[in-house]
Design an enzyme around this catalytic site. Sequence first.
Site, PDB file in Angstrom:
ATOM      1  NE  ARG A 195      -0.710  -2.295  -2.166  1.00 21.95           N
ATOM      2  CZ  ARG A 195      -1.374  -3.238  -2.802  1.00 21.95           C
ATOM      3  NH1 ARG A 195      -2.683  -3.264  -2.710  1.00 21.95           N
ATOM      4  NH2 ARG A 195      -0.751  -4.158  -3.512  1.00 21.95           N
ATOM      5  CG  ASP A 249       2.432  -3.234  -5.686  1.00 16.07           C
ATOM      6  OD1 ASP A 249       1.309  -3.779  -5.633  1.00 16.07           O
ATOM      7  OD2 ASP A 249       3.033  -2.836  -4.675  1.00 16.07           O
ATOM      8  CE  LYS A 257       9.344   7.757  -3.057  1.00 19.26           C
ATOM      9  NZ  LYS A 257       9.234   6.653  -4.037  1.00 19.26           N
ATOM     10  CG  ASN A 316      -3.762   5.349   0.077  1.00 20.66           C
ATOM     11  OD1 ASN A 316      -4.947   5.021  -0.026  1.00 20.66           O
ATOM     12  ND2 ASN A 316      -3.062   5.112   1.188  1.00 20.66           N
ATOM     13  N   GLY A 344       8.721   3.347   3.293  1.00 19.35           N
ATOM     14  CA  GLY A 344       8.654   2.484   2.133  1.00 19.35           C
ATOM     15  C   GLY A 344       9.462   1.227   2.353  1.00 19.35           C
ATOM     16  CD  GLU A 348       4.363  16.317  -9.422  1.00 22.32           C
ATOM     17  OE1 GLU A 348       4.124  17.297 -10.144  1.00 22.32           O
ATOM     18  OE2 GLU A 348       3.891  15.182  -9.629  1.00 22.32           O
TER      19      GLU A 348
END
Length: 810
Positions: free
Chosen positions: A614, A610, A501, A555, A474, A549
């Site tokens: 995607r 955003d 993450k 995507n 990311g 999750e």
Amino acid sequence: MKMMMIMKTTLLLISVLLTQALQSQGRPAIQDEAPAEPTSYTLDSGEKLELSCKAKEDTQKVTWTKDLVPLVDGEHTRLRNDQMEIEKVEPTDSGLYACFAQGLNSNHTEYFNISVTDEEDEVDSSSEEAKLSNDQNLPMAPVWAQPDKMEKKLHAVPASKTVKFRCQANGNPTPTLKWLKNGKEFKRDQRIGGFKVREHMWTIIMESVVPSDRGNYTCLVENRHGSINHTYQLDVVERSPHRPILQAGLPANRTAVVGSDVEFECKVFSDPQPHIQWLKHIEVNGSRYGPDGLPYVRALKTAGVNTTDKEMEVLQIRNVSLEDAGEYTCLAGNSIGHSHHSAWLTVYKAVPPTQLPNQTYLEVLIYCVGFFLICVMVGTAVLAKMHSSAKKSDFNSQLAVHKLAKSIPLRRQVTVSVDSSSSMHSGGMLVRPSRLSSSGSPMLSGVSEYELPQDPRWEVQRDRLVLGKPLGEGCFGQVMMAEAMGMDKEKPNRITKVAVKMLKSDATEKDLSDLISEMEMMKIIGKHKNIINLLGACTQDGPLYVIVEFAAKGNLREYLRVRRPPGMEYCYNPDQVPVENMSIKDLVSCAYQVARGMEYLASKKCIHRDLAARNVLVTEDNVMKIADFGLARDIHHIDYYKKTTNGRLPVKWMAPEALFDRIYTHQSDVWSFGVLLWEIFTLGGSPYPGVPVEELFKLLKEGHRMDRPSTCTHELYMMMRDCWHAVPSQRPTFKQLVEDLDRTLSMTSNQEYLDLSVSLDQFSPNFPDTRSSTCSSGEDSVFSHDAGADEPCLPKFPPHPNRGVAFKKR
């Protein structure tokens, strides 16, 4: 080379220009009918060519041209008013033929692309075979006769072109030739329009190729002594179906002195080969416009056979005189439509040098300028100080953390719903301080450790987490797949697949702050079926892990692309088989689920900023989940969020107010949702195909919008157009979108799977379009133009009653 020349002259504006040339100079042209696409014919040398000009009304005069040169009746070319014949065509007869029929009320134009096959290849083939028969009569396995001409294997051609593949071979006895496509026998009924195989020339010919013709073409040559094969790869590049786009601001107004030189520049973007012409507006009998509202113009520069587009984009005027002053227009057209931009040239006589001001005046001017600059510098410093203080105060009041004495205090807000039970406690600074190692990161080397609070409601023990393979990176960290035990409190021994993450090795202090801020935002937002939910976190005794999750199917954009039906024009892969069929119901369901997730986020006062396919993830059970919403800002106390830092912006998904004013609201998210709808119903298509990003700003200001996707119903397209309304307050809310999509989903629940060979209007109820489109254009099939009198998107022209219809009446 002939085909390139033909495409270069296949233009909508030829009829207008030739009509003006045939009339007296300066007289306005009769309004023309819009010509159709050129009709293409391929003939062999010696065949007969017959062309007919079919006008809709009785004509007074018919003129025939070849490559813009008028034809005359003769022995080779016979002209019979509305018909043209050539008894035996030759390769030199290849070119663009046009007939211009002048009627009482309008002019009619037709174009014909004629391609005559050169017999030179056949002669070469015959001479090779004759030489072989004279030199050798012994049995021989097949060998390539001209292998040097077969070295080019990849052929990328635009759609509608004619493609020829040749595999000339020698052998005794004479070998046979067979053609395969993608490893299977190629039959004529497998292709619309079929194909030609010329055995004596060892050639296959496919006319007017389309994207479905992409693939590997293999020629198999064999006799009883052996066989050889060769494969060509064909890639058909789809044309972007829109009229020429002219760069904003060009040509620009110019000011010149008598005797100097001036240049006007006009930058043209067009997939079909454009035709460019420069015109100067003139006056006739004291008027600049004719009775029909069309301007009087004189052609200054027209493309010729050997003229390049780059040369045509520049107009040079040498030794400027006072008579050269006036309005100049760059006119560009292709087979789809035409565009034009104008600029003015102002000419002055040479001005004698003015007397320099005296010394006293210069001193006063210098002092004034110096004082003004000092005031500006002081004011700038004061404003910067105030802005820095305000930003620091706002930063402390947000969810983000800030370092103070090697600790990161967290301040939580209490104005949230009961869904976020873990955040109901009023914000103390540190719940239970614990140290978080920076893992010796080079970017964090100045601060060896941080103190993070432990939240028992979300804390997960590290020994219950097993990291797996990376899923992606990311903006400030990376995401790993993992298996976690005990995520379900009722089943403590159950193993759940999750996504984790974490920071990258070169993370900065701000990256750590952003990750914690995102985690805290997800706690406050709470849980919903259609968003990526927070499951837990590891904040103690090691690097920070944020557990969310896991979405097994990636995507939404890639999810849709791999499910495209065979033959869909956006993508072609002969070896790819769709994972599963997609129905209209499936596509509407995707949109409905995303709308529900956005409705929930809007109720929590969160702006995504955003929203795109995607950033929507798909679970194993085909549930849509919105991701990266934790990066959104809390707006409980303001109605919009203004972006003040420059970074990578997803411009093709952004609303005009976000693009031009950096203002983000729920209404700007609705605009992005409209683009996401377009992505869904093109099965992962890229918005605004073929349009450069730098041109997108001007087109959006002028009110251009994307056309309806072929797999989209009329009602759903009207929903997209509502989302793209120029006035933010006129766009629907996510609550309204959920209701509309729910109704649409119930009406399409029993429909069949997508069939791209038929129109999908049958899936749409009788839904009247009550929107006015005072300046819509049917000539542009990439955009549709939607502007009303009350919308701030009308083109701005100098005040003249006839401006904006300079070359064609609408």
